[in-house]
Design a protein around this motif. Structure first.
Motif, PDB file in Angstrom:
ATOM      1  N   GLY A 111       0.819  -1.215   0.000  1.00 13.60           N
ATOM      2  CA  GLY A 111       0.000   0.000   0.000  1.00 13.60           C
ATOM      3  C   GLY A 111       0.844   1.253   0.000  1.00 13.60           C
ATOM      4  N   VAL A 160      -6.794  -9.154  -1.075  1.00 15.18           N
ATOM      5  CA  VAL A 160      -5.447  -8.758  -1.481  1.00 15.18           C
ATOM      6  C   VAL A 160      -5.157  -9.243  -2.903  1.00 15.18           C
ATOM      7  CG1 VAL A 160      -2.985  -9.070  -0.993  1.00 15.18           C
ATOM      8  CG2 VAL A 160      -4.584  -8.636   0.879  1.00 15.18           C
ATOM      9  N   GLU A 162      -7.351  -9.533  -5.265  1.00 10.48           N
ATOM     10  CA  GLU A 162      -8.048  -8.589  -6.143  1.00 10.48           C
ATOM     11  C   GLU A 162      -7.238  -7.307  -6.297  1.00 10.48           C
ATOM     12  OE1 GLU A 162     -11.875  -7.959  -4.473  1.00 10.48           O
ATOM     13  OE2 GLU A 162     -12.774  -9.714  -5.416  1.00 10.48           O
ATOM     14  N   GLN A 163      -6.729  -6.795  -5.188  1.00  8.63           N
ATOM     15  CA  GLN A 163      -5.953  -5.555  -5.237  1.00  8.63           C
ATOM     16  C   GLN A 163      -4.702  -5.718  -6.093  1.00  8.63           C
ATOM     17  OE1 GLN A 163      -5.440  -5.180  -1.036  1.00  8.63           O
ATOM     18  NE2 GLN A 163      -7.366  -4.077  -0.709  1.00  8.63           N
ATOM     19  N   CYS A 164      -4.044  -6.871  -5.926  1.00  5.28           N
ATOM     20  CA  CYS A 164      -2.827  -7.126  -6.702  1.00  5.28           C
ATOM     21  C   CYS A 164      -3.142  -7.227  -8.192  1.00  5.28           C
ATOM     22  CB  CYS A 164      -2.176  -8.412  -6.195  1.00  5.28           C
ATOM     23  SG  CYS A 164      -0.614  -8.802  -7.004  1.00  5.28           S
ATOM     24  N   GLU A 166      -5.663  -5.900  -9.807  1.00  5.28           N
ATOM     25  CA  GLU A 166      -6.005  -4.579 -10.334  1.00  5.28           C
ATOM     26  C   GLU A 166      -4.745  -3.815 -10.724  1.00  5.28           C
ATOM     27  OE1 GLU A 166      -8.747  -2.300  -7.985  1.00  5.28           O
ATOM     28  OE2 GLU A 166      -9.861  -4.087  -7.396  1.00  5.28           O
ATOM     29  N   GLN A 255     -10.645   2.510  -5.925  1.00  5.08           N
ATOM     30  CA  GLN A 255      -9.595   1.505  -5.980  1.00  5.08           C
ATOM     31  C   GLN A 255      -8.914   1.374  -4.625  1.00  5.08           C
ATOM     32  OE1 GLN A 255      -9.184  -0.343  -8.787  1.00  5.08           O
ATOM     33  NE2 GLN A 255     -11.037   0.772  -9.278  1.00  5.08           N
ATOM     34  N   PRO A 256      -8.537   0.145  -4.244  1.00  7.75           N
ATOM     35  CA  PRO A 256      -7.999  -0.069  -2.901  1.00  7.75           C
ATOM     36  C   PRO A 256      -6.668   0.609  -2.650  1.00  7.75           C
ATOM     37  CG  PRO A 256      -8.721  -2.136  -3.920  1.00  7.75           C
ATOM     38  CD  PRO A 256      -8.739  -1.085  -4.983  1.00  7.75           C
ATOM     39  N   PHE A 257      -5.777   0.711  -3.655  1.00  3.60           N
ATOM     40  CA  PHE A 257      -4.458   1.276  -3.403  1.00  3.60           C
ATOM     41  C   PHE A 257      -4.259   2.577  -4.164  1.00  3.60           C
ATOM     42  CE2 PHE A 257      -2.682  -1.894  -0.812  1.00  3.60           C
ATOM     43  CZ  PHE A 257      -3.229  -3.096  -1.205  1.00  3.60           C
ATOM     44  N   THR A 386     -14.245  -4.013   5.527  1.00  3.84           N
ATOM     45  CA  THR A 386     -13.919  -2.866   4.680  1.00  3.84           C
ATOM     46  C   THR A 386     -15.193  -2.262   4.109  1.00  3.84           C
ATOM     47  OG1 THR A 386     -13.692  -4.246   2.707  1.00  3.84           O
ATOM     48  CG2 THR A 386     -11.709  -3.897   4.045  1.00  3.84           C
ATOM     49  N   GLU A 388     -15.904  -1.650   1.082  1.00  3.23           N
ATOM     50  CA  GLU A 388     -16.344  -2.366  -0.105  1.00  3.23           C
ATOM     51  C   GLU A 388     -17.131  -3.621   0.243  1.00  3.23           C
ATOM     52  OE1 GLU A 388     -13.312  -1.402   0.463  1.00  3.23           O
ATOM     53  OE2 GLU A 388     -12.861   0.117  -1.045  1.00  3.23           O
TER      54      GLU A 388
END
Length: 727
Positions: A111, A160, A162-164, A166, A255-257, A386, A388
């Motif tokens: 992050g 995580v 999903e975040q990666c 993205e 977006q998460p990050f 979270t 989301e």
């Protein structure tokens, strides 16, 4: 020594695998690892091993299991990692010992890299974090409390991933992401965010037909399994692909990050890549977050000893099934100290609820109570969910909330509840948690094992509070003024506290000055006509009354305002009918609503069983203020005239029925408003008894009629009183 829970439970010491044998020992160790650094109570360990049917020797067996674990885990030169700490045990960890901690540290590093505009480094950190996983968390432990935590860990891993992915897509690595996303979608077919990422990767890889087919498959799965259409994000992406749009802006979901604008070049062309925008990284979310939401306790808490004893003793009752959630309801007038008591007791109960304490103020303002859906959103976030992942509907939020609390011991404090419907979704579903509710209404429709009704302070408690705030010397110096101040503040804790705080801030002022101010506020006319004069005490009164007033029906609000005009000591139920021009039965319902909200006091005569109502101190001043703000002078006078007219008619009728002849013919007609003949006959069945009951009211009403120029009514009341008065 290394502990691993991101997969089967493992313990490794200097490269040597330690065999933790026995399912009970493995369950206890799993619970201690999930709560590493925090005390796990004996009760939670018992529940984790035996769930709802522990044997009589369960605590002894837990101790035996702890001893076995201590023998299995080498201590070295230092004391062993498992420490006895009331009310249970604590597992001490050092940095890098637990793979879960390493996972979260790498996620947080990802992050920070994303926030620093380093997406490649962010992907590297996230991939390193995901590489720590060896399958589903604690897959070899069957205990329900452990499985509940393991499910949350697996959800964290998927988030995580999903975040990666993205970030991979924004870096242009869509070819590599397709196969990984395909496998994830197959494993989680109802997770729409994964479908969005898969369609995006396929489209960017030039595989539009497959992207559209992925949408078709998503729709079939959602319609067949849940009977719902795909969400707005999936539908928007589908339309974009059909339209052949190549410009990829930021999706609606935050977006998460980092957020990135679309590549300006062709997807696979030279110089392609995302343009980064500065959006802060989202910190890692704790897997088992322990909320501590209680407001601060007050140092000078005073009185309420019996109420505290009842609340603290409530969980020891044995007449309720173990499946019932312990609920305590604290009700009382505005300013009686309900919130202060609840917070004070909650702090004393907190050690019994190691999984956290939740607090919500449910009164959002006049007529605007905080919705249960909003409170659930805040509670879920406090429990580690979270934004989301918070469901949209209140039913789904309530289900998730109950599921999260099912294996936890959490204290829930709901302050200022307006209705049973507002509270119902906020109740846990299991008996391990406990609920404290405060309200200005008598919550008779809500099941509760303990009900506390607060009245004003006892005089000794009022004096004790003043001593704590202004000091013993000042109280001892003016004992009579102190008594008068307590009386003038109606022994209400909130009003007393405000008056005492003003005195503490002005040590040169006499207590008698505060008495004069409190009496001025309680004097209805002055408080209504001078809303800014004594603003500190008046503001305290408004704070007491506003939530209860705002929660009333519009008709009940009007009833309270108009009843405040009557300068009589108390009144009978029939009075509401002429004031509001409504049926007597409807007027009775409105009086009951005001009584349930502690805005009127109902007193029952022990001999006749007749009910009389009167205003508590300060309520009438508040009601007159609302009357001046919300009703025109014409409407106020018309309502008052109807009451005085009706009272004059009844006194004249009582004179006639007593055998003293008809009263003098008035200069103006006197009417009886909204009073059916059957009610008049019932009231005047014994005219003398009725008059004796209403004598003080008739005399006060006669004076009020004269003051506002209603001479005909005043004369009728005076003449009938002269005739009916006992000789």
């Amino acid at each position: 020594m290394q502990f691993k829970i991101l997969g089967p439970l493992e313990v490794v010491d200097d490269g040597r695998h330690i065999d933790v044998s026995g399912q009970r020992q493995r369950t206890v160790l799993a619970m201690l690892l999930l709560e590493s650094g925090r005390v796990v109570s004996n009760d939670r360990l018992v529940e984790a091993i035996w769930e709802r049917k522990p044997p009589a020797t369960s605590r002894t067996q837990v101790q035996i299991g702890i001893c076995a674990l201590r023998r299995m885990l080498p201590a070295g030169p230092q004391p062993g990692p498992i420490v006895t700490r009331s009310p249970g045990y604590l597992l001490r960890m050092t940095e890098g010992q637990l793979d879960l901690h390493t996972f979260e540290e790498r996620v947080a590093a990802g992050g920070r890299a994303a926030a620093a505009h380093q997406p490649q480094q962010a992907v590297k950190e996230l991939r390193a974090a995901l590489g720590l996983w060896q399958g589903h968390a604690l897959t070899d432990i069957s205990s329900k409390p452990v499985r509940a935590n393991a499910v949350r860990l697996d959800e964290r891993r998927l988030a995580v991933q999903e975040q990666c992915l993205e970030l991979e897509l924004w870096l242009g690595n869509h070819h590599r992401a397709v196969s990984e996303l395909g496998a994830l979608v197959a494993a989680h077919p109802l997770r729409e965010r994964l479908r969005v990422l898969l369609m995006t990767a396929l489209h960017r890889a030039g595989r539009q037909a497959e992207a559209l087919d992925a949408y078709r498959q998503a729709r079939v799965a959602l319609v067949q399994r849940l009977g719902i259409e795909p969400g707005a994000e999936l539908q928007r992406l589908h339309r974009m692909i059909l339209a052949g749009e190549e410009e990829w802006g930021t999706p609606p979901r935050v977006q998460p990050f980092i957020q990135m604008t679309a590549p300006t070049a062709e997807p696979d062309g030279p110089g392609s890549g995302p343009a980064l925008s500065a959006v802060p990284a989202v910190p890692a979310v704790p897997v088992h977050k322990v909320p501590r939401l209680l407001p601060a306790d007050i140092a000078d808490f005073t009185g309420r000893t019996r109420a505290i004893q009842r609340i603290l003793a409530a969980p020891t009752r044995t007449d309720a099934p173990r499946t019932v959630v312990p609920v305590t309801v604290i009700t009382g007038r505005g300013g009686s100290g309900k919130t202060t008591l609840a917070v004070h007791v909650a702090h004393r109960l907190a050690p019994d609820y190691p999984d956290g304490q939740l607090f919500a103020k449910l009164s959002g303002g006049p007529g605007l109570p905080t919705s249960a859906a909003e409170v659930l959103r805040r509670f879920l976030r406090a429990l580690g969910v979270t934004d989301e992942a918070v469901p949209r509907s209140i039913e789904e939020r309530a289900e998730m909330y109950r599921d999260l609390l099912a294996e936890r011991r959490v204290l829930v404090v709901l302050d200022g509840a307006a209705s049973e419907c507002q509270v119902a979704p906020l109740l846990p579903g299991s008996s391990g948690s406990r609920v404290l509710i405060t309200s200005w209404r008598r919550f008779t429709g809500l099941p509760a094992d303990t009900r506390i009704e607060l009245s004003r302070f006892r005089r000794e408690s009022s004096v004790e509070m003043l001593m704590k705030i202004i000091g013993r010397r000042r109280v001892a110096a003016e004992p009579l003024a102190v008594e008068e101040l307590c009386r003038a503040c109606d022994d209400l804790p909130l009003v007393l506290r405000v008056a005492a705080a003003r005195l503490a801030a002005r040590p040169h002022r006499a207590v008698a000055d505060a008495v004069a101010q409190a009496e001025a506020v309680d004097r209805c006319g002055d408080a209504a006509r001078n809303p800014d004069e004594l603003r500190h005490l008046e503001q305290a009164v408004r704070t007491c009354m506003t939530p209860a007033y705002g929660a009333l029906s519009p008709e009940a609000q009007q009833a309270l305002r108009r009843l405040a005009q009557l300068e009589i000591p108390d009144f009978a139920p029939w009075v509401g009918a002429p004031l509001l021009e409504c049926e007597p039965r409807r007027a009775q319902d409105l009086l009951d609503e005001l009584t349930e909200s502690y805005l009127l006091d109902a007193v029952v005569d022990q001999s006749s069983r007749a009910v009389r109502y009167h205003f508590p101190a300060f309520v009438r001043a508040f009601a007159l203020e609302r009357l001046a703000a919300e009703e025109s002078p014409e409407d106020q006078r018309a309502a008052l005239r109807r009451f005085l007219d009706t009272l004059a008619y009844l006194t004249g009728e009582a004179q006639r029925r007593s055998g003293y002849g008809d009263p003098p013919v008035p200069d103006e007609p006197i009417r009886c408003h909204a009073m059916p003949r059957s009610l008049i006959d019932r009231l005047l069945a014994d005219p003398f008894a009725w008059y004796q009951q209403e004598r003080a009211q008739v005399e006060a009403a006669g004076r009020q009629a004269a003051e506002i120029g209603l001479w005909t009514i005043s004369c009728r009341l005076e003449s009938s009183s002269t005739v009916l008065a006992p000789k």
